[in-house]
Design an enzyme around this catalytic site. Sequence first.
Site, PDB file in Angstrom:
ATOM      1  N   GLY A  18       1.384   6.024  -9.128  1.00 54.23           N
ATOM      2  CA  GLY A  18       1.425   5.976  -7.672  1.00 54.23           C
ATOM      3  C   GLY A  18       2.524   5.069  -7.164  1.00 54.23           C
ATOM      4  O   GLY A  18       2.756   3.987  -7.726  1.00 54.23           O
ATOM      5  N   VAL A  22       1.401   0.536  -1.524  1.00 52.73           N
ATOM      6  CA  VAL A  22       1.120  -0.536  -2.484  1.00 52.73           C
ATOM      7  C   VAL A  22       2.023  -0.420  -3.701  1.00 52.73           C
ATOM      8  O   VAL A  22       2.604  -1.412  -4.163  1.00 52.73           O
ATOM      9  CB  VAL A  22      -0.360  -0.508  -2.913  1.00 52.73           C
ATOM     10  CG1 VAL A  22      -0.627  -1.566  -3.982  1.00 52.73           C
ATOM     11  CG2 VAL A  22      -1.263  -0.734  -1.711  1.00 52.73           C
ATOM     12  N   GLY A  23       2.168   0.791  -4.243  1.00 48.22           N
ATOM     13  CA  GLY A  23       2.990   0.975  -5.434  1.00 48.22           C
ATOM     14  C   GLY A  23       4.423   0.537  -5.232  1.00 48.22           C
ATOM     15  O   GLY A  23       5.025  -0.090  -6.117  1.00 48.22           O
ATOM     16  N   ARG A  53       3.911  12.397  -7.227  1.00 44.38           N
ATOM     17  CA  ARG A  53       3.805  13.845  -7.032  1.00 44.38           C
ATOM     18  C   ARG A  53       5.133  14.452  -6.602  1.00 44.38           C
ATOM     19  O   ARG A  53       5.470  15.569  -7.004  1.00 44.38           O
ATOM     20  CB  ARG A  53       2.728  14.154  -5.994  1.00 44.38           C
ATOM     21  CG  ARG A  53       1.309  13.983  -6.513  1.00 44.38           C
ATOM     22  CD  ARG A  53       0.292  14.416  -5.478  1.00 44.38           C
ATOM     23  NE  ARG A  53       0.360  13.595  -4.270  1.00 44.38           N
ATOM     24  CZ  ARG A  53      -0.350  13.815  -3.166  1.00 44.38           C
ATOM     25  NH1 ARG A  53      -1.169  14.852  -3.106  1.00 44.38           N
ATOM     26  NH2 ARG A  53      -0.235  13.027  -2.111  1.00 44.38           N
ATOM     27  N   LYS A 110     -11.071   1.233  -5.335  1.00 53.85           N
ATOM     28  CA  LYS A 110     -12.454   0.847  -5.018  1.00 53.85           C
ATOM     29  C   LYS A 110     -13.426   2.015  -5.130  1.00 53.85           C
ATOM     30  O   LYS A 110     -14.546   1.858  -5.603  1.00 53.85           O
ATOM     31  CB  LYS A 110     -12.530   0.227  -3.631  1.00 53.85           C
ATOM     32  CG  LYS A 110     -11.952   1.096  -2.536  1.00 53.85           C
ATOM     33  CD  LYS A 110     -11.853   0.374  -1.224  1.00 53.85           C
ATOM     34  CE  LYS A 110     -11.066   1.178  -0.207  1.00 53.85           C
ATOM     35  NZ  LYS A 110      -9.622   1.207  -0.507  1.00 53.85           N
ATOM     36  N   GLU A 134      -8.918  -6.829  -9.189  1.00 51.16           N
ATOM     37  CA  GLU A 134      -8.988  -7.766  -8.062  1.00 51.16           C
ATOM     38  C   GLU A 134      -8.595  -7.111  -6.746  1.00 51.16           C
ATOM     39  O   GLU A 134      -9.160  -7.408  -5.694  1.00 51.16           O
ATOM     40  CB  GLU A 134      -8.087  -8.969  -8.319  1.00 51.16           C
ATOM     41  CG  GLU A 134      -8.140 -10.039  -7.240  1.00 51.16           C
ATOM     42  CD  GLU A 134      -9.502 -10.711  -7.147  1.00 51.16           C
ATOM     43  OE1 GLU A 134     -10.131 -10.645  -6.075  1.00 51.16           O
ATOM     44  OE2 GLU A 134      -9.929 -11.308  -8.154  1.00 51.16           O
ATOM     45  N   VAL A 137     -11.035  -5.000  -3.738  1.00 51.25           N
ATOM     46  CA  VAL A 137     -11.827  -5.551  -2.634  1.00 51.25           C
ATOM     47  C   VAL A 137     -11.068  -6.701  -1.996  1.00 51.25           C
ATOM     48  O   VAL A 137     -10.638  -7.625  -2.684  1.00 51.25           O
ATOM     49  CB  VAL A 137     -13.206  -6.059  -3.114  1.00 51.25           C
ATOM     50  CG1 VAL A 137     -14.002  -6.643  -1.930  1.00 51.25           C
ATOM     51  CG2 VAL A 137     -13.999  -4.953  -3.781  1.00 51.25           C
ATOM     52  N   GLU A 195      -6.141   4.627  10.290  1.00 52.42           N
ATOM     53  CA  GLU A 195      -5.513   5.824   9.754  1.00 52.42           C
ATOM     54  C   GLU A 195      -5.640   6.976  10.754  1.00 52.42           C
ATOM     55  O   GLU A 195      -6.439   6.934  11.686  1.00 52.42           O
ATOM     56  CB  GLU A 195      -6.188   6.232   8.435  1.00 52.42           C
ATOM     57  CG  GLU A 195      -6.141   5.177   7.346  1.00 52.42           C
ATOM     58  CD  GLU A 195      -4.764   5.053   6.719  1.00 52.42           C
ATOM     59  OE1 GLU A 195      -3.927   5.968   6.916  1.00 52.42           O
ATOM     60  OE2 GLU A 195      -4.522   4.039   6.044  1.00 52.42           O
ATOM     61  N   LYS A 210     -16.879  -1.174  -1.529  1.00 57.07           N
ATOM     62  CA  LYS A 210     -16.613  -2.583  -1.829  1.00 57.07           C
ATOM     63  C   LYS A 210     -17.916  -3.354  -2.030  1.00 57.07           C
ATOM     64  O   LYS A 210     -17.996  -4.229  -2.901  1.00 57.07           O
ATOM     65  CB  LYS A 210     -15.773  -3.198  -0.711  1.00 57.07           C
ATOM     66  CG  LYS A 210     -14.379  -2.584  -0.617  1.00 57.07           C
ATOM     67  CD  LYS A 210     -13.643  -3.018   0.637  1.00 57.07           C
ATOM     68  CE  LYS A 210     -12.258  -2.394   0.706  1.00 57.07           C
ATOM     69  NZ  LYS A 210     -11.551  -2.709   1.970  1.00 57.07           N
TER      70      LYS A 210
END
EC number: 1.1.1.3
Length: 438
Positions: A18, A22-23, A53, A110, A134, A137, A195, A210
């Site tokens: 990914g 974040v990636g 993808r 999560k 880590e 959550v 979102e 979570k």
Amino acid sequence: MPGQKLPDGKPIRVALLGCGTVGAEVVRLLTDQAADLTARVGAPVELAGIAVRKPNKHREVPAELLTTDAAGLVASDVDVVVEVIGGIEPARTLLLDALRAGKSVVTANKALLAEHSGALFEAADASGADLYFEAAVAGAIPLLRPLRESLAGDRITRVMGIVNGTTNYILSGMDATGAGYGEALEEASRLGYAEADPTADVDGFDAASKAAILASLAFHTRVTAADVHREGIAAVTAADVAAAKGLGRTVKLLAICERVTSASGEESVSARVHPAMIPRSHPLAGVGGAFNAVFVEADAAGEMMFYGKGAGGAPTASAVLGDLVAVARNRVVAGRGPRESAYAALPVRPMGQTPTRYHISLDVADKPGVLAQVAAVFADHGVSIAAVRQEVRVADASLVVVTHAATDAALRSTVDKIAGLPVVREVVSVMRVEGEES
């Protein structure tokens, strides 16, 4: 492989699954902090490949690192698999394959952990690999490792917190401006805090996942998202928030995990997510905007609160990198991180049997004997009243009742019975009360 010391100078090879918000931050941190990471780990940390993808959408990443073959990347000569794609599949299959092959896993997923942590831990134990999560959550907040390691010698009794930034931003806005839910959600969406489809957040699914992870770690018991009672915030009105203000409280969506002891001494776990009124003096009441905070109570350590940014690319990537450093160090020295601790195997208490308190707002007829009729229903159901407030209007009256602690089933049954009284025109709202002595 786990159990074997890494040869001097051999890099730790990392597969990244990914490359979204974040990636991309993980890639940036691996690049910008390469020298520091080498010093902290004791070996170079090398990005071996990134599974995506659509490679043409990631022009900021060297093309030679990109692949659409996630399974092939996991099966290649890598030491650690970092997963930030989310969802159940293909993440579940990819991570199980990695762990079974003895490759350590760092994940921020999560939903996967809340559903399939047992299978992942079993695969990790069988091969001796590490499983760290880590970032799953509360984003950058160091929370899971303290529960998993620092407090491993203590007995945790309660974990209560704000673990979803979107809902906290919406409720904070309603509290500050008096806006209704729809207006506050629209503002959160406009500013990027919600979102395009906010269902997972506002309906409590994100927080429930979570809560399952927190309860599992805190009480050494496997708890899944299906075990968590879940209610969202869509039914919270401006009148609810105003009523809370009038009582010196504020409304928050809380994840609450408790170790509950019955009258006969039997222990169980309660895990739930729902909006609740908490006193403004409580440490969680001041947590505003999109921030997260979790309040932990333990026998020896007492009360602690963990606070910070609970989401976002950079904060979440920070937690991922912290885990990556830990598993990489273990690779270098042939060590192992903490394993699953589910020895207690406590039963999960149904919501109906869980002690809680209610704030009930009623529209009633303005006539003698109304309060007595309402109070009689509470008495019939064994529910004690803590406070009553009545306001008389032109043609009717408003009655607010706050209860002492009782089982949720008893309280719900009481409300249903009250709704049927001829003198009650409408049950305007029902909200739980937390953070106060019952």
